[in-house]
Design a protein around this motif. Sequence first.
Motif, PDB file in Angstrom:
ATOM      1  N   THR A  24       0.836  -1.191   0.000  1.00  0.00           N
ATOM      2  CA  THR A  24       0.000   0.000   0.000  1.00  0.00           C
ATOM      3  C   THR A  24       0.874   1.246   0.000  1.00  0.00           C
ATOM      4  O   THR A  24       2.013   1.207   0.499  1.00  0.00           O
ATOM      5  CB  THR A  24      -0.948   0.011   1.221  1.00  0.00           C
ATOM      6  N   MET A  25       0.363   2.323  -0.575  1.00  0.00           N
ATOM      7  CA  MET A  25       1.102   3.576  -0.651  1.00  0.00           C
ATOM      8  C   MET A  25       0.107   4.731  -0.713  1.00  0.00           C
ATOM      9  O   MET A  25      -0.852   4.699  -1.482  1.00  0.00           O
ATOM     10  CB  MET A  25       1.994   3.605  -1.893  1.00  0.00           C
ATOM     11  N   ALA A  98      -3.800  -4.232   4.994  1.00  0.00           N
ATOM     12  CA  ALA A  98      -2.769  -3.192   5.005  1.00  0.00           C
ATOM     13  C   ALA A  98      -3.363  -1.945   5.640  1.00  0.00           C
ATOM     14  O   ALA A  98      -4.576  -1.718   5.597  1.00  0.00           O
ATOM     15  CB  ALA A  98      -2.277  -2.898   3.591  1.00  0.00           C
ATOM     16  N   GLY A 100      -2.271   2.372   7.137  1.00  0.00           N
ATOM     17  CA  GLY A 100      -1.331   3.486   7.135  1.00  0.00           C
ATOM     18  C   GLY A 100      -2.024   4.742   7.610  1.00  0.00           C
ATOM     19  O   GLY A 100      -3.078   4.686   8.260  1.00  0.00           O
ATOM     20  N   LYS A 191       8.483   0.907   3.539  1.00  0.00           N
ATOM     21  CA  LYS A 191       7.044   0.845   3.817  1.00  0.00           C
ATOM     22  C   LYS A 191       6.568   1.943   4.750  1.00  0.00           C
ATOM     23  O   LYS A 191       5.473   2.492   4.588  1.00  0.00           O
ATOM     24  CB  LYS A 191       6.678  -0.533   4.367  1.00  0.00           C
ATOM     25  N   SER A 195       3.666   4.567   3.301  1.00  0.00           N
ATOM     26  CA  SER A 195       2.330   4.306   3.860  1.00  0.00           C
ATOM     27  C   SER A 195       1.857   5.412   4.793  1.00  0.00           C
ATOM     28  O   SER A 195       0.714   5.384   5.258  1.00  0.00           O
ATOM     29  CB  SER A 195       2.311   2.971   4.610  1.00  0.00           C
TER      30      SER A 195
END
Length: 432
Positions: A24-25, A98, A100, A191, A195
């Motif tokens: 994920t970003m 995921a 963030g 990461k 994230s």
Amino acid sequence: MTIKKSLIFAFVAATATVLSATQTMVGDVGVREARVWFNGAGSDVSATCTAGGKKSEGAIRKACGNAAGESGVAIFSGLKAGTDYEYSISGKDGKVLASGAFKTAPDHKDRTPPPDFAFAVFGENYVNDKEFDPPFKTPGGEYEIYSAAASKKPAFCIWADGMNTLRNADESSESAKFLRGVSARDLGEVKDLISKFPNYGVAARNSFYGKNNDSNSANIADASCAFDMLWANPAARPGGAKAYSFQYADAEFFVLDDCTNRSYLDYRENRPSYLGDAQLNWLMGALQNSKANFKFVVLNSPFANPVATRDNFAFSANERKILSDFLVFAKIPGVVFLSANKPYGELSRLIRAGGYPLYDLTVGPLTGRPVDEIAEMNYFRVPSSSITKRSFAMVKVDGPEDDRAVTFAFFDSKGGQLFSSTVKLSELKKFE
């Protein structure tokens, strides 16, 4: 509220690349909306973001697909300005795959003086892959630099040289281009950075279709689709290029694509071009309309560097002259260039007739291999700004409302400062 939507592309080919379950970003984050890119979450996913215990809407948008993987973008709308949010991507069974965080942009116009902020700019990112790397070389390294960048708490990150350099074997395959980008986001060290801070992608030769190619090369359509699958950028401008713009505080960013329309053809009436007429005209019109104090023009190829090689925008001499002349003729204040595409970093100060000097911050390799010595004769290079080690740049915009300034700084892989230079906004408004 959580909104679910199924992704409809199927993927059947096997791959030797071993990835973790989900990547994920954080992508584009504005005042009221945010985008989060994800990959490997399966065909039926949901997305939520939360602030103060209150959930906000999440919707899933599909990207074009290929045989190597599956990606999507979660779009969160109805958000509040300047607010911290936590997000999660969950599978059809409700299990969080995921997570963030992100912070929405400030809404200061007609309310308060513009807030101070700083953002990161990255050059070549190279994640080693022994099977496809050049023999007897280890091009990438010092991956702790991602943590050093995260420690600076950037408002957002601009990947001016893409996210992972393509190998020769990747250039003829859309799925290979996609996997090359995804593998860079699967690295443990990166990461935390991607994230928790917004990330903006730039179409860059090294990661778009390969350093020696242009729009006349094979598989340009594959390169375009792979790029779309890898980023959660703002909507691209009409005309087929990956150009877009966004705003933050008293700055506006014009992110150009010098790959899609790049042509080296120099024959009869044809001359080398990097942007194409439609993109160049959009840029000039958008700059003329902008009311932002600072207007950052982002492109892969250095603009101010005068050496007319394919690595520099000077190779597209006609377009460079048209844009340079326009900036003086229309008296566009506050323009600053950000670029990459070099095995070293530098700050250039382009002296021009009739207008203020144009500054161009060129970031060198982030994790790629830098050169030991700089051979190129850029006579606009600011003294002491040459950087021949892995580094990243931080650009800070600060100061009282009537005395704003921009500071360019380079940092090494440990976070130590290598160079810094400050330019007052008042200097970027002088015309003869």
